[in-house]
Enzyme design. Structure first.
Site, PDB file in Angstrom:
ATOM      1  N   CYS A   1       0.828  -1.217   0.000  1.00  0.00           N
ATOM      2  CA  CYS A   1       0.000   0.000   0.000  1.00  0.00           C
ATOM      3  C   CYS A   1       0.862   1.267   0.000  1.00  0.00           C
ATOM      4  CB  CYS A   1      -0.941  -0.002   1.188  1.00  0.00           C
ATOM      5  SG  CYS A   1      -1.741  -1.582   1.457  1.00  0.00           S
TER       6      CYS A   1
ATOM      7  N   HIS B   1      -8.871   3.829  -1.557  1.00  0.00           N
ATOM      8  CA  HIS B   1      -7.508   3.303  -1.442  1.00  0.00           C
ATOM      9  C   HIS B   1      -7.182   2.387  -2.619  1.00  0.00           C
ATOM     10  CE1 HIS B   1      -3.830   1.884   0.114  1.00  0.00           C
ATOM     11  NE2 HIS B   1      -4.269   0.925   0.912  1.00  0.00           N
TER      12      HIS B   1
ATOM     13  N   ILE C   1     -12.698  -0.983  -1.512  1.00  0.00           N
ATOM     14  CA  ILE C   1     -11.872  -1.546  -2.596  1.00  0.00           C
ATOM     15  C   ILE C   1     -12.052  -0.603  -3.779  1.00  0.00           C
ATOM     16  CG2 ILE C   1     -11.652  -3.480  -4.187  1.00  0.00           C
ATOM     17  CD1 ILE C   1     -12.653  -5.282  -1.834  1.00  0.00           C
TER      18      ILE C   1
ATOM     19  N   LYS D   1      -9.839   5.997   3.946  1.00  0.00           N
ATOM     20  CA  LYS D   1     -11.118   5.548   4.466  1.00  0.00           C
ATOM     21  C   LYS D   1     -12.282   5.980   3.579  1.00  0.00           C
ATOM     22  CE  LYS D   1     -14.471   4.268   6.903  1.00  0.00           C
ATOM     23  NZ  LYS D   1     -15.233   4.222   5.648  1.00  0.00           N
TER      24      LYS D   1
END
Lengths: 181, 396
Positions: B84, B338, B211, B334
Site C-alpha cells: 500500500c 484506497h 476496494i 477511508k
C-alpha cells in the site's frame, strides 16, 4: 449460507449473463444494470497452487506429527526464531539448533474473521490470536478455540495444541484457553 | 551532492469502482492532468516510474501497457511495488533518480484496478500481504484482520471504544463529501458506523477503506527545470523510509507501527524539524487510514500525540480544520478510497494542491507554514514512508 456458496452463486450468475451476451452481441459482455457500464468477462482462467519448499525445515513437520512444536535457536546468540529458519544472520558461524516450544502461553491479542478470503470461505467465522510464549520471548499466531469470544482477554492463559484442520485434513497448531471459553 | 527535486505537475482520477475504464485509460486520466499542469511535452520526460501492485488486475506488465497508451514507449521505465506504500516508493525512486542526476524530469504514476476481480478474490490477495506460508496458508488472516489485531491490543491497553474509532470514519467521510474525486461522497454518523457489520472484529465495515480503482500522477523535476516551469514548485523536503518484519508475531508491540515511527524520525531529521513540536511546522497531514485504528496509531507514530493519547485528538476534534493539525482533508483512504498503488501519489497530489490553495471550499487548510506531511504505510507496517512537502526550497 457460507460465503463460498454466496460467491459461487454470484459467479454462476455472471457466467449466465456472459453466455447470454455471447448470443446477443457475440461477446462475453456484462452490462451493469445500474450504470450501463460494459465489462468483458475474462474467458481465460488459471488455478494457482504453489509448491513451497519445506526441505530445510522438515524437522518441524516431523515433530508436529509426534505432538511437538519446534523453533530454531541461534547457538551463539541465543535468539529463538519462530517461525523456524535455518540461518542466523547475525552469527558469523551461522549455527542453529532445534528447540521445543513449551505448550503454554498468554493471549496477547485476537480478532474474529467475519469476511473471509475465498480460499477460507467454506469455514465458519474463526478467531485468529497471538500468544506470547514468555520463557522463550516469542509470539505464536494461530486460531483460538473458543465458543464465547467475550471471555477472551489479554493475558489469558492458553495451551498450544496440535489438531487436525478439517476439511483440509492436515495437522496444525491452535491456541486453546485454559479457562472455559 | 544530491540535487533538489520538486513537484511541478499533479493529476488525480476519480477514485471508486471504475469499471468504465481499463488500466491504461484510468492511468491516463491522471497522467494527462499532470503533464498539462506542468506544461511539458512528452519528449521532456526522461523516466516513467509506475506504481502498481496488481494480482487482482489482468495486465501483467502494467508499466509497458500504460506507457504505450500514453505514447511514452521507449522511455526508461519500470514498475515499483511496496504494497500500500507503492506510490511513495515510486516517488522516492524518481526523486533519487533526479537527485543523482540520472534524470531531469520524471513522471510518477500510481494506478490500481482492484475491481477487475470480485471481492472474495481481492480479500484473498490482500490477506496474503503478510507472511503467506505461516500466517495466511494455515490461519486465513485478512488485511482487516491484521489491523484488527492491533485494534484489539490498542483498545484493551488504552481504554478506547469502538465509538472512538467511528469518530475517525465520521471525520474522513465529512471531508470526502466535499472532494469530487473521492470514492464516498456521503457524510456518515457515529450511529451508522456503529451499526455497520463486523468485517474482522473489532473492526466494522465503516472502519474500513473501500476496494477502489484509481490513479494519481505527479511530474517531478530538478531544481533548475522546476524553477523555470513554475514560481511555486512543491519541494520534496525529506523522505523517511523504513520496514518491519514479515511475520506480525515478530513485532515487539502492537500499539503502533515501528516502521512508521522510524520513517518519521528519519524524515524529521533530514528536514531539520523538531519532532517534539512537529505539528507547529505543518499545515496538514495525509495519513494512512486504511482502517480507523490506523489513523489513531499514525497520530502517535508521527508524534502528533503521545503513545495512548492519539484518541484524544479525534475526541477533541483536533484533526479537523482549525484544530491542532488537520488530517486527511481529502477524505483519506477511508473515504477518498484506497486504490493501493495510487494512494501515496494521491497524497502528494492532495498536499501539493493544498499548499497551492487550490482545494474546494470547506476542506482547504489554512496555509501558514507552507508544509504538508504524507504518511504512507505498506502492508501492516511492513513498509512505511513519511514524506515532507514544502513551498520553501530545502536548505543545504
Amino acid at each position: 449460507m457460507s460465503q463460498k456458496i454466496e460467491f459461487e452463486n454470484i459467479l454462476r450468475r455472471i457466467e449466465e449473463i456472459s453466455e447470454n451476451s455471447k448470443k446477443i452481441y457475440g461477446a462475453p459482455l456484462i452490462i451493469d444494470p445500474k450504470t450501463g457500464v460494459a465489462t468483458w468477462y475474462d474467458q481465460r482462467e488459471i488455478k494457482i497452487r504453489f509448491l513451497i519448499s519445506i526441505e530445510k525445515i522438515k524437522r518441524f513437520f516431523e515433530a508436529l506429527s509426534r505432538g511437538k512444536i519446534l523453533a530454531t535457536k541461534c547457538v551463539n546468540t541465543g535468539e529463538i526464531m519462530f517461525p523456524p529458519q535455518i540461518n542466523c544472520p547475525r552469527d558469523p558461524k551461522n549455527q542453529i539448533e532445534w528447540v521445543e516450544i513449551p505448550n503454554e502461553g498468554e493471549l496477547v491479542t485476537w480478532t474474529i474473521i467475519k469476511v473471509k478470503p475465498y480460499s477460507f470461505s467454506h469455514h465458519d467465522d474463526y478467531i485468529v490470536g497471538i500468544a506470547k510464549i514468555s520463557n522463550l520471548n516469542i509470539n505464536i499466531l494461530a486460531w483460538v478455540k473458543c465458543k464465547d469470544p467475550n471471555k477472551l482477554r489479554p493475558g489469558l492463559r492458553v495451551r498450544l495444541n496440535i489438531v487436525k484442520r478439517e476439511p483440509e485434513n492436515y495437522l496444525i497448531y491452535q491456541l486453546e484457553p485454559l479457562e472455559e471459553c | 551532492m544530491r540535487r533538489k527535486v520538486a513537484i511541478v505537475g499533479t493529476g488525480h482520477s476519480i477514485y471508486g469502482v471504475r469499471n468504465d475504464v481499463n488500466l491504461p485509460e484510468l492511468a491516463y486520466e491522471s497522467i494527462k492532468e499532470a503533464v498539462d499542469e506542468a506544461k511539458i511535452g512528452l519528449d521532456d520526460i526522461d523516466l516513467v516510474v509506475v506504481g502498481n501492485v496488481g494480482g487482482w488486475s489482468s495486465e501483467y506488465l502494467p508499466a509497458i501497457v500504460i506507457n504505450e497508451y500514453a505514447d511514452l514507449a521507449g522511455k526508461s521505465t519500470f514498475r515499483i511495488e511496496a504494497a500500500c506504500a507503492t506510490g511513495s516508493a515510486a516517488i522516492k525512486t524518481a526523486v533519487d533518480a533526479i537527485a543523482s542526476g540520472e534524470a531531469d524530469i520524471a513522471l510518477v504514476v500510481g494506478v490500481e484496478k482492484m475491481n477487475e476481480s470480485l471481492t472474495p478474490v481481492v480479500v484473498e490477495f490482500i490477506g496474503r500481504s503478510g507472511n503467506y506460508f505461516w500466517e495466511f496458508q494455515n490461519f486465513g488472516l485478512t488485511f482487516p484482520g491484521y489491523y484488527a489485531l492491533y485494534a484489539t491490543y490498542y483498545m484493551f491497553n488504552y481504554g478506547v471504544k469502538e465509538e472512538d474509532l467511528c469518530l475517525i470514519a465520521v471525520k474522513n467521510h465529512h471531508y470526502a463529501s466535499m472532494n469530487p474525486k473521492a470514492h464516498f461522497q456521503r457524510k456518515i454518523t457515529v450511529d451508522e458506523c456503529m451499526k455497520s457489520r463486523y468485517i474482522a472484529w473489532p473492526l466494522k465495515l465503516y472502519d474500513s477503506c473501500p476496494i477502489s480503482d484509481g490513479s494519481a500522477s505527479i511530474i517531478l523535476a530538478s531544481e533548475e527545470i522546476a524553477t523555470k516551469i513554475t514560481d511555486t514548485p512543491i519541494w520534496i523536503e525529506a523522505i523517511g523510509s523504513a520496514s518491519d518484519t514479515s511475520n506480525i508475531t515478530r513485532r515487539k508491540d502492537f500499539t503502533g507501527l515501528y516502521a512508521a515511527r522510524k520513517a518519521a524520525s528519519e524524515a524529521y531529521k533530514k528536514a531539520r524539524l523538531d519532532p517534539g513540536e512537529i505539528t507547529r511546522h505543518l499545515d496538514l497531514a495525509e495519513v494512512h487510514d486504511c482502517f480507523t485504528i490506523a489513523e489513531i496509531m499514525a497520530y502517535e507514530d508521527l508524534g502528533f500525540a503521545k503513545r495512548g493519547e492519539g484518541v484524544k485528538l479525534i475526541r477533541e476534534g483536533q484533526t479537523y480544520i482549525g484544530g491542532l493539525i488537520p488530517v486527511n482533508l481529502s477524505g483519506g483512504l477511508k473515504a477518498k478510497g484506497h486504490p493501493i498503488a495510487a494512494t501515496g501519489v494521491g497524497m502528494a497530489v492532495e498536499i501539493a494542491r493544498q499548499l497551492w490553495n487550490k482545494i474546494e471550499r470547506g476542506r482547504q487548510a489554512p496555509i501558514k507554514n507552507g508544509r504538508g506531511l504524507a504518511h504512507n504505510v505498506g502492508g501492516t507496517g511492513h513498509y512505511a514512508y513519511v514524506t515532507i512537502y514544502s513551498l520553501t526550497k530545502p536548505r543545504g
